[in-house]
Design a protein around this motif. Structure first.
Motif, PDB file in Angstrom:
ATOM      1  N   PHE A   1       0.914  -1.206   0.043  1.00 25.18           N
ATOM      2  CA  PHE A   1       0.107   0.114   0.020  1.00 25.18           C
ATOM      3  C   PHE A   1       0.905   1.136   0.183  1.00 25.18           C
ATOM      4  CE2 PHE A   1      -2.120   3.540   2.154  1.00 25.18           C
ATOM      5  CZ  PHE A   1      -3.386   3.510   1.376  1.00 25.18           C
ATOM      6  N   VAL A   2       1.960   1.215   0.929  1.00 24.25           N
ATOM      7  CA  VAL A   2       2.888   2.409   1.007  1.00 24.25           C
ATOM      8  C   VAL A   2       3.486   2.816  -0.395  1.00 24.25           C
ATOM      9  CG1 VAL A   2       4.931   3.268   2.038  1.00 24.25           C
ATOM     10  CG2 VAL A   2       3.184   2.343   3.536  1.00 24.25           C
TER      11      VAL A   2
ATOM     12  N   ALA B   1       3.256   6.849  -5.494  1.00 27.07           N
ATOM     13  CA  ALA B   1       2.762   7.403  -6.506  1.00 27.07           C
ATOM     14  C   ALA B   1       1.385   7.709  -6.365  1.00 27.07           C
ATOM     15  CB  ALA B   1       2.744   6.385  -7.690  1.00 27.07           C
ATOM     16  N   ALA B   2       0.982   8.456  -5.498  1.00 25.28           N
ATOM     17  CA  ALA B   2      -0.452   8.698  -5.282  1.00 25.28           C
ATOM     18  C   ALA B   2      -1.491   7.857  -5.541  1.00 25.28           C
ATOM     19  CB  ALA B   2      -0.700  10.366  -5.874  1.00 25.28           C
ATOM     20  N   LEU B   3      -1.219   6.644  -5.488  1.00 27.95           N
ATOM     21  CA  LEU B   3      -2.292   5.566  -5.886  1.00 27.95           C
ATOM     22  C   LEU B   3      -2.759   4.750  -4.457  1.00 27.95           C
ATOM     23  CD1 LEU B   3      -0.323   3.883  -8.862  1.00 27.95           C
ATOM     24  CD2 LEU B   3      -2.327   5.358  -9.076  1.00 27.95           C
ATOM     25  N   THR B   4      -4.114   4.656  -4.421  1.00 30.34           N
ATOM     26  CA  THR B   4      -4.591   4.024  -3.360  1.00 30.34           C
ATOM     27  C   THR B   4      -5.234   2.461  -3.700  1.00 30.34           C
ATOM     28  OG1 THR B   4      -5.390   5.987  -2.637  1.00 30.34           O
ATOM     29  CG2 THR B   4      -6.204   4.297  -1.488  1.00 30.34           C
ATOM     30  N   ASN B   5      -4.291   1.821  -3.075  1.00 34.69           N
ATOM     31  CA  ASN B   5      -4.668   0.261  -3.517  1.00 34.69           C
ATOM     32  C   ASN B   5      -5.477  -0.079  -2.369  1.00 34.69           C
ATOM     33  OD1 ASN B   5      -4.600  -2.432  -4.325  1.00 34.69           O
ATOM     34  ND2 ASN B   5      -2.752  -2.848  -3.147  1.00 34.69           N
TER      35      ASN B   5
ATOM     36  N   ALA C   1      -5.347  -3.018 -12.756  1.00 33.47           N
ATOM     37  CA  ALA C   1      -5.747  -1.700 -12.364  1.00 33.47           C
ATOM     38  C   ALA C   1      -5.044  -0.666 -12.734  1.00 33.47           C
ATOM     39  CB  ALA C   1      -5.898  -1.740 -10.733  1.00 33.47           C
ATOM     40  N   GLY C   2      -3.639  -1.002 -12.694  1.00 31.50           N
ATOM     41  CA  GLY C   2      -2.895   0.028 -13.312  1.00 31.50           C
ATOM     42  C   GLY C   2      -2.950   0.393 -14.748  1.00 31.50           C
ATOM     43  N   VAL C   3      -3.163  -0.651 -15.561  1.00 29.99           N
ATOM     44  CA  VAL C   3      -3.247  -0.575 -16.929  1.00 29.99           C
ATOM     45  C   VAL C   3      -4.490   0.415 -17.219  1.00 29.99           C
ATOM     46  CG1 VAL C   3      -3.823  -1.707 -19.113  1.00 29.99           C
ATOM     47  CG2 VAL C   3      -2.114  -2.479 -17.513  1.00 29.99           C
TER      48      VAL C   3
ATOM     49  N   SER D   1       3.612  -0.131 -12.719  1.00 35.40           N
ATOM     50  CA  SER D   1       4.789  -1.018 -11.828  1.00 35.40           C
ATOM     51  C   SER D   1       4.222  -0.768 -10.242  1.00 35.40           C
ATOM     52  CB  SER D   1       6.047  -0.187 -11.975  1.00 35.40           C
ATOM     53  OG  SER D   1       6.241   0.108 -13.236  1.00 35.40           O
ATOM     54  N   ALA D   2       3.818   0.589  -9.984  1.00 39.26           N
ATOM     55  CA  ALA D   2       3.628   0.680  -8.632  1.00 39.26           C
ATOM     56  C   ALA D   2       2.400  -0.384  -8.144  1.00 39.26           C
ATOM     57  CB  ALA D   2       3.103   2.199  -8.301  1.00 39.26           C
ATOM     58  N   LEU D   3       1.470  -0.235  -8.937  1.00 37.42           N
ATOM     59  CA  LEU D   3       0.275  -1.169  -8.551  1.00 37.42           C
ATOM     60  C   LEU D   3       0.552  -2.686  -8.486  1.00 37.42           C
ATOM     61  CD1 LEU D   3      -2.965   0.812 -10.004  1.00 37.42           C
ATOM     62  CD2 LEU D   3      -2.435   0.184  -7.723  1.00 37.42           C
TER      63      LEU D   3
END
Lengths: 530, 356
Positions: free
Chosen positions: B75-76, B81-85, B135-137, B254-256
């Motif tokens: 999650f962190v 990257a300001a994304l909320t998983n 979800a990233g895509v 990548s982040a997700l």
């Protein structure tokens, strides 16, 4: 400028009450502190009925804070205000309005999809709407002050100047005792400025006090009955004969002995130290060839823009904001792609290039929107100086902070970026230091051949303006071709070699930077050549 | 000069509010226990026994903390990257499915050198990563908000898992009678994650050191690496990052993916370290609790570890308290919620002050 001064002479009668001025609003000992920063200290000021009172000052001098206190957006940390003999301490803008204080902000709050009338009636009391009656009332009100306004026009169809009039009428509907205008002329054409000043005069003549924030000296000469100069949060000078005291006011504003009214930033001094480009075709460094660009709604923002920039040449793009400059800048930055046409740097086609490829081709970009495009405010100064070059300071994917910070502080020194340290947040720096940091990055782009500088001095104080232009000129002197987009015509005339005027996304005129061309440029900018 | 160093008072400002929030929540918890008429001493004793009482209790708490920490670290990283998983639950489920499938694939169990348990774990991480990557895509291609995408993907994954354990064609054990439970065959012993102590009386697995190592790597990557720097730039200002030549879409995916991979790994560890067969209700909320841990940590990996330990022990204690003292273990959920609300409230006021 001539027209502005003439208008003041023509101003019909002396405003009532000038002999025995009645203070509408007095502020005594007003101060405002934000954390450790003192925005205003011990301000004593009186705004009189029937007068236009100009607040003059550089960016960050405290003008906006002062207005916001009067309008109830900030509460003062110290001091008191008296409005018409009654203690005045508005808790919010609504309370200020109820006490007869209205404000026209720099950014309009109109709904483009609605008519002028509906925009004006918004926020009125609930109940039955007598549209026809209200429309008539508004037209009468507008005509009293010499504002022509079609209440049924859609706001989306109005020019910026007309929209501003809607905002002014919105204020006048409250019958204000005090009308505040925050840099009202920043977005206007020369013609519209004259009209606006006339409206201000009429509002004052009707017995209100008009407070106008500006840093354009010509307007002060033309309209101000009184001027108060703010410098770093204190009153640096006052005058009730502004036209006569002009030089003194300017000196007080910028507090530099060599500044004069016509060229406060001292840009003229830059002119002597450079060669002019040869103008030979072989010397061309960048070409734009028939560039057209439509936005996502299909509206044409740029049409068939063709332009070439030579080695060492500074080409200025003049024009009122919103005539395609933003799109041109974003396209050269690689954030937008032209729908038609191509552009080249040293023969390399960059029309479809990514931002990284554009940088690699030796193009430096000083974007118009520093906070959104030019930097990441919440990262450190050091990180922003190398935002696009971090791999140089890392091995195996790990950043060598020590080396990066050392290199950043060398660059910061070279470009005179003043900061408490390389680790401070970029966003906490002053506008001038931010811009110098962006320049430090872009001017050290490897193999720099072409530089786009879009509105590079926006929001900067005069000292920083001069520093920015001398950096840009130094770059041009080393052979870099520069495209300089600015809405400040004076700056373009002082800095550029050639001026191209953009109107509704098209190039409508081109001339040298001779001061005698100013009038012609103004005509082109307003689109009146057609 | 180290620019990322912070002063002691700044550290206090960072950890002070969470500590106070936890203390306040625990106080409220005590009041609620008393208010419900339960014997306070009995309840506390049960809580203590359940959380720390013996080697088994501590191990169980630590294993819970491991799952929470992994989801929290992911999650962190995404949050940088300001994304909320919020899809941890689904990513755990995908990890569990992949791990089960690989463990039950006979050649895997025969692999030497511990690969028998490593390969299914890697498969679990990949499966979870792919689930996050989708979800990233979606976010980069069509702008779908990743909160919605990861949440909805979670539901899909949960029901996929349900299908897997219901259908013999997939992972359900052969039906020998009508009483055959809808779950997979137990996985072979060789694919179990080894126990640190070697004894089932204190079943802490190798997952604990793996998680600590991954936490260290994640902290390093976020603080010092080019990738971490670029994630920050993308998170703080995507347009500025794009102008600086950073591949914004690639970093979002990548982040997700990484966040999902951590969730998937948590799922693999849960299967191969504790449960040993896949059942419906496999994850039972670890994805969401891990998300809460990540939120609490406010972008600090150390904070994730602390929060995971706290919640891991609270969960164990809460279960024991329900059994031993009749205090519903839902109390623990209430306290978790309270902690989050308090910390979010303090953060709101802190941010507002620093903006002014």
């Amino acid at each position: 400028m001539a027209t502005l001064s003439a208008m003041k002479e023509a101003s019909v009668a002396p405003p009532p009450g000038r002999d025995q001025p009645v203070p509408r609003l007095t502020m005594s000992g007003v101060g405002k502190v934000f954390g450790a920063f003192t925005a205003l200290a011990n301000i004593d000021i009186a705004f009189h009925a029937g007068e236009v009172h100009c607040l003059l000052g550089e960016n960050g001098a405290g003008k906006s804070t002062l207005c916001n206190i009067i309008y109830g957006l900030h509460s003062p940390s110290s001091g008191a205000m008296v409005c018409d003999g009654v203690s005045y301490a508005p808790a919010n803008p609504k309370a200020a309005l109820a006490s007869g204080v209205a404000m026209v902000h720099q950014h309009f709050s109109l709904i483009p999809e609605l008519s002028v009338l509906d925009n004006l009636l918004m926020g009125q009391r609930f109940g039955r709407l007598d549209r026809r009656g209200e429309a008539a009332r508004i037209v009468t009100l507008a005509e009293t002050y010499g504002l022509s306004l079609d209440p049924h026009a859609l706001v989306a169809d109005l020019s910026v100047g007309q929209r501003q009039r809607v905002e002014i009428v919105k204020c006048l509907m409250h019958n204000p005792k005090i009308l505040i205008l925050d840099e009202p002329t920043a977005v206007l054409l020369p013609d519209e400025i004259t009209a606006l000043l006339e409206i201000c005069r009429r509002v004052a003549d009707s017995g209100s006090a008009v407070v106008m924030v500006t840093h354009k000296l010509a307007e002060i000469e033309a309209i101000a009955d009184r001027v108060t100069v703010l410098h770093r949060g204190i009153v640096a000078a006052r005058s009730d004969r502004p036209a006569a005291d002009m030089d003194g006011l300017v000196r007080a504003m910028i507090q530099r002995p060599d500044a004069t009214g016509d060229d406060p930033a001292g840009l003229a001094q830059l002119s002597t130290r450079r060669h002019r480009p040869s103008g030979k075709a072989a010397d061309e460094v960048a070409q734009l060839d028939g560039i057209s660009l439509r936005d996502e709604l299909g509206i044409a923002r740029l049409q068939d823009v063709t332009l070439s920039i030579a080695r060492g040449e500074i080409v200025g793009i003049a024009g009122v904001e919103g005539n395609g400059q933003t799109e041109l800048g974003n396209m050269l930055a690689g954030l937008l792609h032209a729908s038609d046409g191509r552009w080249f740097v040293e023969g390399q086609d960059l029309s479809k290039a990514s931002p990284r490829q554009i940088t690699e081709a030796g193009v430096g970009i000083v974007p118009e929107d520093r906070h959104r495009v030019g930097a990441v405010d919440r990262l450190s100064l050091a990180d922003n100086i190398f935002l696009n070059r971090m791999p140089q300071y890392s091995r195996f994917g790990i950043i060598d902070r020590r080396r990066q910070v050392a290199a950043a502080s060398t660059l910061a020194q070279q470009f005179d970026v003043r900061a408490a340290g390389m680790g401070v947040r970029f966003g906490s720096l002053s506008g001038g230091n931010q811009q110098k940091a962006v320049l430090a990055r872009e001017l050290t782009t490897p193999n720099l051949r072409f530089l786009l500088a879009a509105q590079p001095t926006r929001g900067l104080d005069v000292g920083a303006v001069k520093a920015v232009y001398s950096l840009i000129r130094d770059a041009a002197d080393t052979g870099v071709g520069v495209l300089l987009i600015s809405s400040e015509l004076d700056e373009l005339l002082a800095v550029a070699d050639r001026i191209v005027v953009l109107y509704r996304g098209q190039i409508v005129g081109e001339c040298t930077t001779d001061a005698s061309n100013r009038e012609q440029i103004g005509i082109w900018m307003s689109g009146k050549h057609t | 000069m180290n620019i990322s160093m912070s002063s002691p008072s700044a550290t206090l400002a960072r950890i002070g509010p969470p500590l106070l929030a936890v203390l306040a929540a625990l106080t409220v918890g005590l009041i609620v226990i008393v208010g419900m008429g339960a014997a306070l001493d009995k309840a506390l004793l049960a809580f203590w026994r359940g959380a720390f009482g013996n080697g088994y209790a501590i191990s169980a708490s630590l294993n819970r903390a491991v799952s929470l920490a992994l989801v929290g670290i992911g999650f962190v990283i995404a949050n940088r990257a300001a994304l909320t998983n919020v899809g941890g639950e689904g990513q755990i489920a995908m990890g569990g499915i992949a791990a089960t499938a690989l463990c039950l694939f006979p050649p895997i169990a025969g692999l030497p050198l511990g690969l028998a348990f490593v390969v299914p774990l890697l498969g679990a991480a990949l499966a979870g990563g792919a689930w996050g990557g989708i979800a990233g895509v979606l976010r980069t291609r069509s702008g779908t908000n990743e909160v919605i995408a990861t949440l909805l993907l979670s539901f899909i994954a949960t029901w996929l898992l349900y299908w897997c354990v219901q259908s013999e064609a997939l992972l359900r054990q052969p039906m020998t009678s009508s009483a055959t439970l809808p779950e997979s065959l137990p996985i072979p012993e060789a694919t179990h994650v080894p126990l640190l102590t070697g004894s089932y009386s204190s079943p802490v697995t190798l997952g604990l050191p793996i998680t600590i190592a991954l936490a260290a790597v994640a902290a390093l990557v976020l603080a010092r690496s080019l990738f971490g720097f670029r994630l920050s730039a993308v998170g703080l200002n995507p347009v500025g990052a794009a102008r600086a030549g950073i591949n914004v879409g690639g970093h979002i995916v990548s982040a997700l993916f990484i966040a999902g991979a951590f969730g998937g790994l948590a799922g693999g560890l849960m299967l191969q370290g504790e449960q040993f067969s896949l059942k419906a209700g496999f994850s039972s909320g670890y994805g969401f609790d891990g998300l809460v841990v990540g939120l609490l940590a406010r972008n600090s990996i150390t904070g994730v570890l602390a929060g995971a330990l706290l919640f891991g022990f609270m969960r164990s204690g809460g279960i024991a308290m329900e059994m031993g003292a009749g205090v519903p273990s839902a109390l623990v959920s209430i306290l978790q919620g309270l902690i989050v609300v308090l910390i979010a409230g303090v953060a709101y006021f802190q941010d507002r002050r620093s903006v002014r």
